[in-house]
Scaffold this active site. Sequence first.
Site, mmCIF file in Angstrom:
data_model
loop_
_atom_site.group_PDB
_atom_site.id
_atom_site.type_symbol
_atom_site.label_atom_id
_atom_site.label_comp_id
_atom_site.label_asym_id
_atom_site.label_seq_id
_atom_site.Cartn_x
_atom_site.Cartn_y
_atom_site.Cartn_z
ATOM 1 N N LYS A 117 0.849 -1.202 0.000
ATOM 2 C CA LYS A 117 0.000 0.000 0.000
ATOM 3 C C LYS A 117 0.878 1.244 0.000
ATOM 4 C CE LYS A 117 -3.811 1.826 2.918
ATOM 5 N NZ LYS A 117 -4.622 1.525 4.132
ATOM 6 N N SER A 159 -9.218 1.458 3.011
ATOM 7 C CA SER A 159 -8.340 2.224 2.159
ATOM 8 C C SER A 159 -7.248 1.375 1.494
ATOM 9 C CB SER A 159 -7.680 3.330 2.977
ATOM 10 O OG SER A 159 -6.928 2.795 4.040
ATOM 11 N N SER A 197 -9.721 -0.817 7.281
ATOM 12 C CA SER A 197 -9.156 -0.687 5.935
ATOM 13 C C SER A 197 -8.530 -1.961 5.381
ATOM 14 C CB SER A 197 -8.133 0.447 5.902
ATOM 15 O OG SER A 197 -8.796 1.700 5.940
#
Lengths: 382, 382
Positions: free
Chosen positions: B30, B107, B131
């Site tokens: 990420k 996310s 997330s």
Amino acid sequence: MEDTVNAFVSQFEIEGAAAGPLAGLTFGAKDIFDVAGHLTGCGSPDWARTHGPAEAHAPPVATLLGAGARLVGKTHTDEIAYSLMGANAHYGTPVNTAAPDRVPGGSSSGSVAAVAAGLVDIGLGSDTGGSVRMPASFCGVYGLRTTHGAIPIDRTMPLAPSFDTVGWFARDLALMDRVAEVFALPPADSRPHRLLLPVDVWAEAEADTVAAVAPALATLQAAHGPATPLRLAPDGLDIWFETFRVAQAAEVWQAHGPWVEATAPSFGPGVADRFRMAAGITATQWATARTTRETVRARLEAVLDGGAVLVLPTSPGPAPLRTASEGDLDTFRRRALRMLCAAGLAGLPQLSIPAGLAGGAPVGLSLLGGRGSERTLIAMAG
Amino acid sequence: MEDTVNAFVSQFEIEGAAAGPLAGLTFGAKDIFDVAGHLTGCGSPDWARTHGPAEAHAPPVATLLGAGARLVGKTHTDEIAYSLMGANAHYGTPVNTAAPDRVPGGSSSGSVAAVAAGLVDIGLGSDTGGSVRMPASFCGVYGLRTTHGAIPIDRTMPLAPSFDTVGWFARDLALMDRVAEVFALPPADSRPHRLLLPVDVWAEAEADTVAAVAPALATLQAAHGPATPLRLAPDGLDIWFETFRVAQAAEVWQAHGPWVEATAPSFGPGVADRFRMAAGITATQWATARTTRETVRARLEAVLDGGAVLVLPTSPGPAPLRTASEGDLDTFRRRALRMLCAAGLAGLPQLSIPAGLAGGAPVGLSLLGGRGSERTLIAMAG
């Protein structure tokens, strides 16, 4: 018998049949059931003064007498049976012997109090929106609401006829079943019954009530396998509650509006509010409620298909204190009706089983099954 | 590798150690984790233009490389990671291969999309409020949020430091455990683990999601015994959600307020709303939230005492449609956070297990356990 718990409106003795499955047992009848020669008071002094004595026994009374039980009196009810708490502004509040600082629940308040106190073996009551299930939970006894229409309920004050059912209380399960047999309800079936756990109903219960009924659930799961969670009301229990509130109120006003308008009864506070609300239900509201009710019925039918049985706490919590404010009672009542309204809307039987203590007071766990499943529910609870 | 699902911000290759438990496997990181020499973009063009390349790898990246995994690129994140849906106004929305008309969740949106599409074996993400868990549920893969503090998370963009945790996705459970072992999380313990069913959390889920995860629950119950219902939040999940919202927002503003004020970034719509909200949290609100958070922590500790494990749907439902309105997304997000906030508030690990389909799209069932229980949860799911 000394009425130590203010359970009885009047005491008298009517012997049952000489022999029968209930011989030697006693019962009290909620004062909405006719008993020949006696006034049916319905918890309202205004009702009493505007009605005469009954000409014949209501069928459930006749059935119990015919099975050998002895009728020892008529028991208190909430005013016009339009309440769940067991408080009556005119006749007082029967004592909940399991929790004397708390209400006994209603509207079958005297019958439950008499059973809980050991004054009678069987308490005959009625359940429209929870009037047997709720007091059974509050007082720590068994209480059964039967399938709508399974037991004839004429010669009985109606509250909301498409919801009204006969029910009863007892302290032991074997007697619950014996009475169900006397009422000719179908025998328990022997197929397996899957337990379903309606998470949205459970979520209405207080944390310590959920904890209190968990051991009773564990016992049921040990016998019937783990309960499968499901969301009972896909669009929310608020809609079910509103449907119940409107449809019940419309029927109450249809049944009693003319008498209320002619008599102008001096109702107690909560009851007065509800009758005022009932008078204001519009035809459109009622039509919407009837339509939504059909979706609730269909949902229950789908969920219970194949003999599944819902297991749920009977009430959000133990009985409210006798000193609770009208506002607190109303909050509790709304929450309770979100939990209770499924059986009423769908006309289904529900058995409340004494399951434990929360805050030192009884709480019940319920089994709710398909039409005619009363004795199956009783067998599952055993 | 062709990025068929818009999962990657940038693709490159950093070889892992020659030998190791993850040798031969690939991962994406990420774009909030530093990778030496690369810009950490955090899903925000304004962040990218105001920051330089990273000097060293973030510890989780270094750990995976050290265990032999090959890093193949940095993956998309929601803007500043302050969202749960996987839509990024600047870089687009990665494709949820399991349900292409729906969002992938965020996310950690690119990492989950890359794993679900089979582009990488491991997707490294972070979980502050859900997330990792939420996108795992949306995309039908495993996702683990670890115990707060268990895996060092420096050289990583903070969102709300007292909530931020490392997590990852994989398509199979054995790999989830291998990664957990690489991160030196404690081995699974072998004592029995009682399942608990938090009815108030379940009641937030849609009816067909509850139905979809029921078979996976049944499998868990067959191995670990019937789940015991409990009400997790005695005073209601709304209070827990509000506590989470306020405490998270206060920390977000503490971490990023100065940069936001100096840079005036052009945030996407939902993110802009949340930063505005975060800027307005008062010291009093934050203090109240910290106090309430302690009661939530204590409640979880009491509930999980003795090794009990909560089993709950990960999300209220399958992923929202890519065409959903900002209003619908916000409604979904609030409901989701009522279900997700327990682990965040209490700093506990939670594993989301792909459990079935609702409306044709994946939904996950979660196990939530005590501190350090990650590998126990993985073992229970197997």
